[in-house]
Scaffold this active site. Structure first.
Site, PDB file in Angstrom:
ATOM      1  N   ARG A  35       2.341  25.111   8.690  1.00 35.15           N
ATOM      2  CA  ARG A  35       4.193  24.140   8.635  1.00 35.15           C
ATOM      3  C   ARG A  35       5.242  25.152   8.044  1.00 35.15           C
ATOM      4  NH1 ARG A  35       1.206  20.294   4.545  1.00 35.15           N
ATOM      5  NH2 ARG A  35       2.338  18.152   5.191  1.00 35.15           N
ATOM      6  N   ARG A  75       2.938  24.622  13.824  1.00 37.22           N
ATOM      7  CA  ARG A  75       4.070  23.362  13.852  1.00 37.22           C
ATOM      8  C   ARG A  75       5.637  24.054  13.899  1.00 37.22           C
ATOM      9  NH1 ARG A  75       4.541  18.207   9.811  1.00 37.22           N
ATOM     10  NH2 ARG A  75       5.715  19.963   8.826  1.00 37.22           N
ATOM     11  N   GLY A 101       0.048  13.149  11.956  1.00 39.59           N
ATOM     12  CA  GLY A 101       0.373  13.777  10.934  1.00 39.59           C
ATOM     13  C   GLY A 101       0.156  12.298  10.191  1.00 39.59           C
ATOM     14  N   THR A 102      -0.509  11.628   9.617  1.00 37.59           N
ATOM     15  CA  THR A 102      -0.593  10.836   8.757  1.00 37.59           C
ATOM     16  C   THR A 102       0.659  10.570   7.744  1.00 37.59           C
ATOM     17  OG1 THR A 102      -2.734  11.013   7.988  1.00 37.59           O
ATOM     18  CG2 THR A 102      -3.030   9.471  10.479  1.00 37.59           C
ATOM     19  N   ASN A 103       0.227  10.772   7.157  1.00 36.93           N
ATOM     20  CA  ASN A 103       1.699  10.977   5.982  1.00 36.93           C
ATOM     21  C   ASN A 103       2.909   9.827   6.675  1.00 36.93           C
ATOM     22  OD1 ASN A 103       0.081  12.733   4.544  1.00 36.93           O
ATOM     23  ND2 ASN A 103       1.240  14.041   5.252  1.00 36.93           N
ATOM     24  N   ASP A 104       3.250  10.986   7.637  1.00 39.19           N
ATOM     25  CA  ASP A 104       4.449  10.047   8.471  1.00 39.19           C
ATOM     26  C   ASP A 104       4.227   8.557   9.066  1.00 39.19           C
ATOM     27  OD1 ASP A 104       7.385  11.510   7.562  1.00 39.19           O
ATOM     28  OD2 ASP A 104       6.465  12.944   8.352  1.00 39.19           O
ATOM     29  N   GLY A 138     -26.617   0.391 -20.455  1.00 33.56           N
ATOM     30  CA  GLY A 138     -25.717  -0.386 -22.206  1.00 33.56           C
ATOM     31  C   GLY A 138     -24.962  -1.403 -21.953  1.00 33.56           C
ATOM     32  N   MET A 140     -26.839  -4.943 -20.901  1.00 39.56           N
ATOM     33  CA  MET A 140     -27.612  -6.183 -21.831  1.00 39.56           C
ATOM     34  C   MET A 140     -28.327  -5.610 -22.243  1.00 39.56           C
ATOM     35  SD  MET A 140     -27.448  -8.974 -18.692  1.00 39.56           S
ATOM     36  CE  MET A 140     -27.417  -7.009 -17.506  1.00 39.56           C
ATOM     37  N   ARG A 149     -35.644   5.072 -12.849  1.00 39.35           N
ATOM     38  CA  ARG A 149     -34.621   5.269 -12.250  1.00 39.35           C
ATOM     39  C   ARG A 149     -34.059   6.667 -11.661  1.00 39.35           C
ATOM     40  NH1 ARG A 149     -30.811   3.244 -16.402  1.00 39.35           N
ATOM     41  NH2 ARG A 149     -30.842   5.163 -17.787  1.00 39.35           N
ATOM     42  N   TYR A 190     -11.624  17.051  15.237  1.00 44.19           N
ATOM     43  CA  TYR A 190     -11.072  17.771  14.309  1.00 44.19           C
ATOM     44  C   TYR A 190     -10.286  17.115  13.193  1.00 44.19           C
ATOM     45  CZ  TYR A 190      -6.693  19.324  15.939  1.00 44.19           C
ATOM     46  OH  TYR A 190      -5.182  19.312  15.273  1.00 44.19           O
ATOM     47  N   CYS A 201      -4.447  15.473  10.545  1.00 47.63           N
ATOM     48  CA  CYS A 201      -3.464  16.784   9.639  1.00 47.63           C
ATOM     49  C   CYS A 201      -2.942  16.016   8.823  1.00 47.63           C
ATOM     50  CB  CYS A 201      -2.766  17.997  10.766  1.00 47.63           C
ATOM     51  SG  CYS A 201      -1.180  17.117  11.287  1.00 47.63           S
ATOM     52  N   GLU A 261       3.001  10.983  14.533  1.00 49.97           N
ATOM     53  CA  GLU A 261       3.370  10.852  13.286  1.00 49.97           C
ATOM     54  C   GLU A 261       4.385   9.283  13.528  1.00 49.97           C
ATOM     55  OE1 GLU A 261       4.607  14.283  10.508  1.00 49.97           O
ATOM     56  OE2 GLU A 261       5.807  14.996  12.165  1.00 49.97           O
ATOM     57  N   LYS A 294     -34.619  -2.080 -12.275  1.00 54.35           N
ATOM     58  CA  LYS A 294     -35.257  -2.427 -12.920  1.00 54.35           C
ATOM     59  C   LYS A 294     -36.974  -2.646 -12.935  1.00 54.35           C
ATOM     60  CE  LYS A 294     -34.176  -1.527 -17.329  1.00 54.35           C
ATOM     61  NZ  LYS A 294     -33.255  -1.936 -18.393  1.00 54.35           N
ATOM     62  N   SER A 346      -1.654  15.795  17.300  1.00 50.41           N
ATOM     63  CA  SER A 346      -2.330  15.636  15.811  1.00 50.41           C
ATOM     64  C   SER A 346      -1.476  14.677  15.493  1.00 50.41           C
ATOM     65  CB  SER A 346      -1.933  16.917  15.402  1.00 50.41           C
ATOM     66  OG  SER A 346      -2.267  17.156  13.820  1.00 50.41           O
ATOM     67  N   ARG A 398     -36.307  -7.415 -21.394  1.00 50.82           N
ATOM     68  CA  ARG A 398     -34.994  -6.882 -20.607  1.00 50.82           C
ATOM     69  C   ARG A 398     -34.311  -6.574 -19.593  1.00 50.82           C
ATOM     70  NH1 ARG A 398     -39.410  -2.215 -21.660  1.00 50.82           N
ATOM     71  NH2 ARG A 398     -37.758  -0.849 -23.468  1.00 50.82           N
ATOM     72  N   HIS A 458       5.619  16.594  -3.459  1.00 48.17           N
ATOM     73  CA  HIS A 458       5.800  17.955  -3.064  1.00 48.17           C
ATOM     74  C   HIS A 458       5.391  19.250  -3.901  1.00 48.17           C
ATOM     75  CE1 HIS A 458       7.783  21.545  -3.028  1.00 48.17           C
ATOM     76  NE2 HIS A 458       7.222  21.593  -1.799  1.00 48.17           N
TER      77      HIS A 458
HETATM   78  C1  PEP Z   1       2.081  14.293   8.511  1.00 44.90           C
HETATM   79  O1  PEP Z   1       3.367  13.824   8.044  1.00 44.90           O
HETATM   80  O2  PEP Z   1       1.002  13.694   8.465  1.00 44.90           O
HETATM   81  C2  PEP Z   1       2.164  15.472   7.986  1.00 44.90           C
HETATM   82  C3  PEP Z   1       1.510  17.021   8.438  1.00 44.90           C
HETATM   83  O3  PEP Z   1       3.272  16.597   8.110  1.00 44.90           O
HETATM   84  P1  PEP Z   1       4.868  16.004   6.512  1.00 44.90           P
HETATM   85  O4  PEP Z   1       3.042  16.016   5.700  1.00 44.90           O
HETATM   86  O5  PEP Z   1       4.883  18.514   6.875  1.00 44.90           O
HETATM   87  O6  PEP Z   1       6.140  15.935   7.127  1.00 44.90           O
HETATM   88 MG    MG Z   2       5.342  14.716   9.442  1.00 41.50          MG
END
Ligand code: PEP
Ligand code: MG
Length: 925
Positions: A568, A624, A809-812, A109, A111, A346, A895, A875, A788, A31, A807, A100, A462
């Site tokens: 998938r 896949r 597979g960052t979940n696994d 809000g 003070m 602001r 990507y 992915c 993965e 301010k 690619s 102020r 899921h």
């Molecule tokens: C993963 O493992 O990141 C992935 C994309 O495969 P899924 O989620 O189907 O195991």
């Molecule tokens: Mg996977």
């Protein structure tokens, strides 16, 4: 010499609005910096000064004001007196000020503000003399005593309010404005008595003492509970804002008569982004009257006719604010006797629709560059625009709260199983699928439902992943809900939901409501299209979609996906016309039977791929090969045991019927139900279920996610992958024949060794050779692997020898790196880990840059050492998350691939990642 100068600069604790650095929000607060900036660009700001945040920190450290502070304040007060011709604490034309708080980040809000400081018995008389308005003066005095009493002396509002109400009642007055001077005088006197009673001392008459007490109370409020809680809630670290400044500003009055007013405005409409005068004002009122809602304010548009020359000043102010700040401003103003003053400005907070429209408009008006247009929007906010949302005007209370697992809002009748959902869905009913948790075989229920509600599972369960992929709202893990499928009801606290009762889900908040709440439709505007096209031009990373069906692919295309980064194929297997064939394939005892079942699947898969490739032509589609363990296509052991038991009972009934038939052989006509299924039919069904049960037991694994799945399945049952590869390649041939330009990519999941990949590659090569010979066409496609497993990261060099793309597979990969499963983590300890700061984020949503990210970085480097043009993407779920995307850009991926409805968020995020690449740092934690 230089050091001396630095020391002097550091020790300057007070800056006048004319001198302070408008960019130094850390020192002067947001301010204060803006008041300096506005003064210096020639806007009409009442004169004033700022006490720095450093003074605040010094006060908090020693619990006393820095010794030189009040002298510096006095010097600034002298300057104010000179500038205004008024006297602080004396005379017929007294100087009054507002006090102020204001830190580097706005904490709304948090003070309080003290107005009219400088009033005492003497200046009150002066004010009456000067204005000739006793009512006005006493009104100012009673406001000041209460605010000062509350903020500086710690006296609760209620002590004052009860006297205020009593005087009003005695006067027989309902509205505050109807109080006369005598009433306000009485109130002021009562308020002075309250201060005496509560503090044991008279209200301070010395105005410098008033000022000192006010400054100290503002400083102390930085460590007050409200402020500390706010900072914790919004993760405001000392790095971002440390201490509060104090702004002391000459009072101007909007309540001195009908040529006075006060109001608040936005330089554009914050709800729509429309470039128009937007805001409200009240004539003859003080700022707090507008906010408190005691009188209904008028729209700023009305001012044009009511106060035309002041309106012209306001338009000029608004234009100057925007052209200077190059951002939509949220400002406050007061008109005192016909002159307009700006008291605060602001950056305006807007919804996503308004942000997008103003970005495109302001670029077209040459106010900002394209880069600024892209950078001023938090990509996450775009999610608001892509799904229907609940009408904010409906004030209904939710009956349950779960995790906001997939955004959007939907209402429908509850159904408790996927089969019934499919059946009712066909007749056009709007449905919400309500389950304890969902499994792959529920997929047809997802298709039929408007939204999904589960009582177990987290944001990457899921249900959540599939719903997000389909762009349907999902509330997951709503623990207060008990689903009883057998009784066809769900208990939600004291409510009982019967199948067919209507509920509404808000997937953005996780709230569940009884009945149908009105929703507002999604809004993919022309401006959003334009903005995202600019983003595509700027970005290095491409944005692909995770999509498994032609419908999902078409939707992803509409959102601007540049191909499919993950299809998938198991999701195709789960559709209700394929599942029975898949089950036959799993139940097959020998290769021949399995091949026969696969031969039935081949044309179906081929047709799927032809459609998918065509929808995405000419962009790539990464298919896949089958990934999940086989048992996922079968019912659970528990379900099968129940079904076998039911069938056995039924067989006895049918046998009994046979006995009855024989006994009643002479009866003229038997009831219809007695003539349907024969014992043979029931025995067939029973045999099939018993075989399934046996198979389920054979397939049972202790850790199925670490067991017989992915490429391991493909190697032990080579005919499954062979069928899928053949379907992909034949689809490519078919498309080529039709002149459709396609780029299929065959991707192998769960790879650990380069030998696995080479093994599958041989099948690909054999089939390619055969099909090229048969069709006379040269096949164009890529072969690659998911990364993965941790081992795949460490063995990226040999993998890159066989793979043309990676690619992640960052979940696994996250699961493998942390060595805990996403389902268990999200349901059990992760929330506590996040709350206590042991883990900052959920690593299944936000990429763990320090851990998983390091593996990715190594794999990228190693892979490209072997194959320079290795195409690399991500992915997993994190591929649609803006901070994770910044890391993907940083390590040079090609990507990101995310669920279709996330694509617009990712398109803006990849552009932001590029534009802010120089600021990127690996987080330290
Ligand atoms: C993963 O493992 O990141 C992935 C994309 O495969 P899924 O989620 O189907 O195991
Ligand atoms: Mg996977």
């Amino acid at each position: 010499m230089q050091m001396q100068a630095a020391k002097n600069m550091k020790s300057q604790l007070v800056y006048s609005f004319a001198d302070g650095d408008g960019h130094n929000k850390k020192l002067l607060g947001g301010k204060g910096a803006n008041l300096c900036e506005m003064t210096q660009i020639g806007l009409n700001v009442p004169p004033g000064f700022v006490i720095t945040t450093e003074a605040c920190l010094a006060y908090l450290e020693k619990n006393e004001l820095p010794p030189e502070l009040m002298a510096a304040v006095k010097t600034e007060i002298d300057k104010l007196e000179a500038a205004t011709g008024r006297t602080f604490g004396a005379g017929a034309d007294p100087l009054l000020v507002s006090v102020r708080s204001g830190s580097a980040l706005s904490m709304p809000g948090m003070m309080d503000t003290i107005l009219n400081l400088g009033l005492n018995d003497e200046t009150l008389a002066g004010l009456i003399e000067q204005t000739g308005d006793e009512r006005f003066a006493y009104d100012a005095y009673r406001r000041f005593i209460q605010l000062f009493g509350k903020v500086a002396l710690g006296i609760g509002d209620e002590k004052f309010d009860e006297h205020f109400a009593e005087v009003k009642e005695l006067a027989g007055v309902k509205a505050d404005v109807a109080l006369e001077a005598a009433h306000l005088k009485e109130i002021s006197q009562r308020f002075l008595a309250v201060v005496r009673d509560e503090t044991g001392e008279d209200f301070p008459q010395d105005v410098m003492t008033q000022l000192q007490l006010a400054v100290e109370s503002v400083f102390r409020s930085w460590m007050g509970k409200r402020a500390v809680d706010y900072r914790r809630e919004f993760h405001i670290t000392p790095d971002m804002a440390n201490g509060t400044a104090v702004n002391i500003c000459t009072m101007v009055f909007g309540n001195m008569g009908d040529d006075c007013a006060t109001g608040v405005g936005f330089t554009r409409n914050p709800g729509t982004g429309e470039n128009e005068m937007f805001g409200e004002y009240l004539t003859n009122a003080q700022g707090e009257d507008v906010v408190a809602g005691i009188r209904t304010p008028k729209s700023l548009v009305q001012m044009e006719t009511e106060m035309p020359s002041q309106f012209a000043q306001l338009v000029e102010l608004r234009n100057k604010l925007e052209s200077h700040y190059k951002e939509v401003q949220d400002y406050e103003f007061t008109i005192e006797k016909g002159t307009l003053y700006c008291l605060q400005t602001r950056n305006g907070k807007m919804n996503a629709a308004a942000l997008v429209k103003t970005s495109v408009d302001m670029y077209r008006e040459k106010l900002i560059s394209r880069e600024q247009a892209l950078l001023r929007i938090d990509p996450e906010l775009l999610e608001q625009l892509l799904h229907p949302s609940l009408d904010p005007d409906s004030a209904v209370k939710p009956i349950a709260l779960g995790l906001p697992a997939s955004p959007g809002a939907a209402a429908g009748k509850c159904v408790f199983d996927a089969d019934l959902a499919e059946k009712l869905g066909r007749s056009g009913e709007k449905l919400i699928l309500v389950r304890e948790e969902t499994r792959p075989e529920d997929i047809h229920g997802f298709f039929a439902a408007e939204g999904i509600l589960t009582s177990r599972g987290g944001k990457t369960s899921h249900a959540a992943v599939v719903a997000r992929g389909m762009g349907k709202p999902c509330v997951a893990g709503a623990e207060g809900i008990e689903v009883d499928v057998a009784l066809r009801l769900a208990k939600v606290g004291e409510h009982i939901l019967h199948e067919g009762d209507v509920i509404t889900l808000d997937g953005a908040t996780g709230e569940v409501y009884l009945g149908a709440i009105p929703t507002l439709p999604a809004h993919f505007s022309d401006e959003l299209q334009v903005l995202l096209e600019w983003a595509d031009e700027v970005a290095d990373l491409k944005v692909m979609a995770n999509a498994d069906t032609p419908d999902a692919a078409r939707r992803a295309r509409e959102y601007g996906a540049m191909g499919i980064g993950l299809c998938r194929t198991e999701r195709m297997f789960n559709a209700s016309d394929r599942l029975p064939i898949v089950i036959d394939m799993i139940l097959a005892d020998n290769k021949e039977d399995r091949k026969a079942a696969l031969n039935n699947l081949l044309p179906i898969q081929r047709a799927d791929f032809i459609e998918l490739f065509s929808v995405m032509s000419p962009d790539p589609v990464t298919v896949r090969l089958l990934d999940p363990p086989m048992h996922e296509f079968l019912p659970t052991e528990q379900q099968l045991l129940q079904q076998v038991e039911n069938l056995r009972l039924y067989r006895d009934v049918v046998r009994g019927r046979q006995t009855a038939l024989t006994a009643l052989a002479s009866a003229p006509e038997l009831p219809k139900a007695f003539t349907e299924l024969s014992e043979e039919h029931v025995t067939d069904a029973l045999t099939k279920k018993e075989r399934m049960l046996q198979k389920v037991r054979e397939l049972q694994e202790t850790n199925p996610m670490l067991g017989h799945r992915g490429v391991r399945l493909g190697i032990t049952y080579p005919e499954i992958y062979a069928m899928q590869i053949e379907a992909i390649l034949e689809a490519a041939v078919e498309c080529a024949k039709k002149g459709i330009n396609v780029q299929p990519e065959i991707m192998v999941p769960q790879v650990i060794t380069s030998q696995e990949l080479a093994h599958v590659k041989r099948t690909v090569e054999e089939l390619t050779e055969r099909l090229e010979k048969e069709s006379g066409q040269k096949l164009r496609f890529k072969f690659g692997t998911m990364i993965e497993t941790v081992r795949a990261c460490t063995r990226a060099r040999p993998l890159a020898a066989s793979a043309e793309f990676f690619s992640f597979g960052t979940n696994d990969l996250t699961q493998a790196t942390f060595s805990f499963s996403r389902e268990d983590a999200e349901n059990k300890f992760l929330p506590m880990y996040n709350d206590s700061g042991i883990l900052q984020d959920n690593p299944f949503e936000v990429l763990d840059i320090q851990g998983v990210g390091q593996l990715i970085e190594q794999a990228v480097r190693r892979g490209r050492e072997v194959r320079k043009d290795l195409k690399i993407g991500i992915c997993g779920e994190q591929g649609g998350h803006p901070e994770s995307i910044r890391f993907c850009h940083h390590v040079g991926l090609n990507y990101v691939s995310c669920s279709g409805p996330r694509v617009p968020v990712a398109r803006l995020a990849v552009a932001n990642a590029k534009l802010r690449e120089n600021e990127f740092k690996i987080p330290e934690r």
